[in-house]
Design a protein around this motif. Structure first.
Motif, PDB file in Angstrom:
ATOM      1  N   ALA A 110     -12.512  46.138  30.459  1.00 56.93           N
ATOM      2  CA  ALA A 110     -12.870  44.784  30.022  1.00 56.93           C
ATOM      3  C   ALA A 110     -14.300  44.746  29.497  1.00 56.93           C
ATOM      4  O   ALA A 110     -14.589  44.107  28.469  1.00 56.93           O
ATOM      5  CB  ALA A 110     -12.698  43.797  31.168  1.00 56.93           C
ATOM      6  N   ASP A 111     -15.206  45.445  30.173  1.00 55.54           N
ATOM      7  CA  ASP A 111     -16.598  45.479  29.722  1.00 55.54           C
ATOM      8  C   ASP A 111     -16.700  46.145  28.351  1.00 55.54           C
ATOM      9  O   ASP A 111     -17.484  45.707  27.494  1.00 55.54           O
ATOM     10  CB  ASP A 111     -17.464  46.235  30.732  1.00 55.54           C
ATOM     11  N   TRP A 112     -15.910  47.200  28.134  1.00 55.64           N
ATOM     12  CA  TRP A 112     -15.915  47.881  26.839  1.00 55.64           C
ATOM     13  C   TRP A 112     -15.400  46.956  25.740  1.00 55.64           C
ATOM     14  O   TRP A 112     -15.989  46.884  24.654  1.00 55.64           O
ATOM     15  CB  TRP A 112     -15.049  49.135  26.927  1.00 55.64           C
ATOM     16  N   VAL A 113     -14.324  46.245  26.012  1.00 53.05           N
ATOM     17  CA  VAL A 113     -13.753  45.331  25.027  1.00 53.05           C
ATOM     18  C   VAL A 113     -14.747  44.241  24.659  1.00 53.05           C
ATOM     19  O   VAL A 113     -14.905  43.889  23.481  1.00 53.05           O
ATOM     20  CB  VAL A 113     -12.442  44.716  25.558  1.00 53.05           C
ATOM     21  N   LYS A 114     -15.446  43.728  25.643  1.00 49.18           N
ATOM     22  CA  LYS A 114     -16.388  42.638  25.387  1.00 49.18           C
ATOM     23  C   LYS A 114     -17.540  43.064  24.478  1.00 49.18           C
ATOM     24  O   LYS A 114     -18.194  42.224  23.859  1.00 49.18           O
ATOM     25  CB  LYS A 114     -16.942  42.097  26.715  1.00 49.18           C
ATOM     26  N   LYS A 115     -17.769  44.368  24.363  1.00 50.33           N
ATOM     27  CA  LYS A 115     -18.858  44.877  23.521  1.00 50.33           C
ATOM     28  C   LYS A 115     -18.410  45.158  22.085  1.00 50.33           C
ATOM     29  O   LYS A 115     -19.243  45.483  21.229  1.00 50.33           O
ATOM     30  CB  LYS A 115     -19.431  46.158  24.126  1.00 50.33           C
ATOM     31  N   GLN A 116     -17.110  45.030  21.820  1.00 47.28           N
ATOM     32  CA  GLN A 116     -16.606  45.335  20.482  1.00 47.28           C
ATOM     33  C   GLN A 116     -16.976  44.216  19.496  1.00 47.28           C
ATOM     34  O   GLN A 116     -17.056  43.049  19.872  1.00 47.28           O
ATOM     35  CB  GLN A 116     -15.092  45.543  20.513  1.00 47.28           C
ATOM     36  N   PRO A 117     -17.239  44.593  18.230  1.00 50.56           N
ATOM     37  CA  PRO A 117     -17.658  43.600  17.231  1.00 50.56           C
ATOM     38  C   PRO A 117     -16.698  42.416  17.143  1.00 50.56           C
ATOM     39  O   PRO A 117     -15.491  42.585  17.014  1.00 50.56           O
ATOM     40  CB  PRO A 117     -17.645  44.407  15.928  1.00 50.56           C
ATOM     41  N   GLY A 118     -17.243  41.226  17.244  1.00 49.62           N
ATOM     42  CA  GLY A 118     -16.449  40.014  17.119  1.00 49.62           C
ATOM     43  C   GLY A 118     -15.863  39.524  18.429  1.00 49.62           C
ATOM     44  O   GLY A 118     -15.535  38.344  18.570  1.00 49.62           O
ATOM     45  N   VAL A 119     -15.733  40.417  19.418  1.00 57.04           N
ATOM     46  CA  VAL A 119     -15.134  40.029  20.698  1.00 57.04           C
ATOM     47  C   VAL A 119     -16.155  39.343  21.585  1.00 57.04           C
ATOM     48  O   VAL A 119     -15.829  38.438  22.353  1.00 57.04           O
ATOM     49  CB  VAL A 119     -14.541  41.263  21.420  1.00 57.04           C
ATOM     50  N   GLU A 120     -17.405  39.795  21.496  1.00 59.52           N
ATOM     51  CA  GLU A 120     -18.431  39.283  22.400  1.00 59.52           C
ATOM     52  C   GLU A 120     -18.610  37.777  22.288  1.00 59.52           C
ATOM     53  O   GLU A 120     -19.046  37.123  23.237  1.00 59.52           O
ATOM     54  CB  GLU A 120     -19.774  39.990  22.152  1.00 59.52           C
ATOM     55  N   SER A 121     -18.242  37.210  21.134  1.00 56.12           N
ATOM     56  CA  SER A 121     -18.391  35.771  20.958  1.00 56.12           C
ATOM     57  C   SER A 121     -17.316  34.976  21.690  1.00 56.12           C
ATOM     58  O   SER A 121     -17.499  33.800  21.987  1.00 56.12           O
ATOM     59  CB  SER A 121     -18.344  35.421  19.469  1.00 56.12           C
ATOM     60  N   GLY A 122     -16.185  35.638  21.981  1.00 51.42           N
ATOM     61  CA  GLY A 122     -15.100  34.960  22.669  1.00 51.42           C
ATOM     62  C   GLY A 122     -14.445  33.878  21.842  1.00 51.42           C
ATOM     63  O   GLY A 122     -13.823  32.961  22.367  1.00 51.42           O
TER      64      GLY A 122
END
Length: 252
Positions: free
Chosen positions: A133-145
């Motif tokens: 989950a932490d890795w996914v949250k760092k992916q471009p565009g994902v961090e904004s939610g």
């Protein structure tokens, strides 16, 4: 007309098995097969072993392993001293293995199917659900939610009844829900919310309940309680195996 099964309008989705994986398309997809494919992949990743998923353990698997210079995993019941199988315990004991072809009709097949469709595929289990989950949250565009960003989907692999139909496996529901819960998002589809609720309801009891669920009892009955114990190592792995070119899981 958009299919009602796509879970459109939500940034995070969840579904079951190969058919669900095909219908609920995602940009980043977590494949969850707790007992035992994705747990085995995370154990291998912890050891720096590259995993080549393969659908069937047949004569073509040996050729495929030879092509990549990899060791071919044997069936659980066929494993002798020094052999590696889908059993995470045998992978943890392996020596001199750098590449492993790991046949699996469920998790492996779904991962390859999704990768061929253009998704970024990661192997998720209870062991690495938070790291993933932490890795996914760092992916471009994902961090904004934001819903306009990449869609994140968790697919619970499930098992099969004797007639070939899908058997929803609660351990995969927990694994998928645990990953989605760790994302901390608010744009979850109703299906994804249900998976999160299932995980949150048992999070404090998971080591015990994993042994007591049908899948855990089955493996224990067949003589593999250590595999269940390894699968129950919640959050103990920081590896995030990503499927590269639809061919090989390598940890980031």
């Amino acid at each position: 007309m958009t299919s009602p099964y796509v879970q459109s309008g939500f940034g995070v989705g969840f579904d079951w098995g190969p058919v669900g994986a095909e219908v609920v398309a995602g940009d980043i997809v977590a494949v969850v097969d707790v007992l035992s494919f994705t747990t085995a992949v995370t154990v291998a990743a912890d050891l720096g072993i590259e995993v080549y998923p393969y659908q069937w353990r047949d004569e073509t698997a040996a050729t495929y392993a030879e092509q990549w210079g990899a060791k071919l995993a044997v069936g659980r019941s066929e494993a002798g001293p020094g052999d590696v199988s889908l059993s995470p315990a045998t992978i943890r004991r392996a020596e001199g293995v750098n590449r492993l072809v790991l046949p699996s009709p469920n998790g492996s097949t779904i991962a390859k199917q999704l990768s061929d469709g253009g998704a970024t595929v990661i192997a998720v289990s209870l062991r690495n659900r938070r790291a993933a989950a932490d890795w996914v949250k760092k992916q471009p565009g994902v961090e904004s939610g934001r819903q306009s960003g990449p869609k994140v989907v968790a697919i619970a692999a499930g098992e099969r009844w004797k007639d070939g139909s899908l058997r929803p496996a609660v351990e995969d529901l927990w694994g998928a829900g645990g990953f989605l819960s760790a994302l901390g998002r608010h744009d979850l589809s109703p299906e994804a919310r249900a998976a999160v609720a299932a995980y949150d309801a048992v999070a404090d009891e998971l080591p015990d309940l994993l042994h007591e669920c049908a899948g855990g009892r089955e493996l224990t009955q067949y003589g593999y309680p250590e595999d269940v114990a390894i699968a129950a190592e919640v959050d103990e792995s920081t590896s995030v195996p990503v499927l590269e070119d639809g061919t090989m899981f390598r940890s980031t």
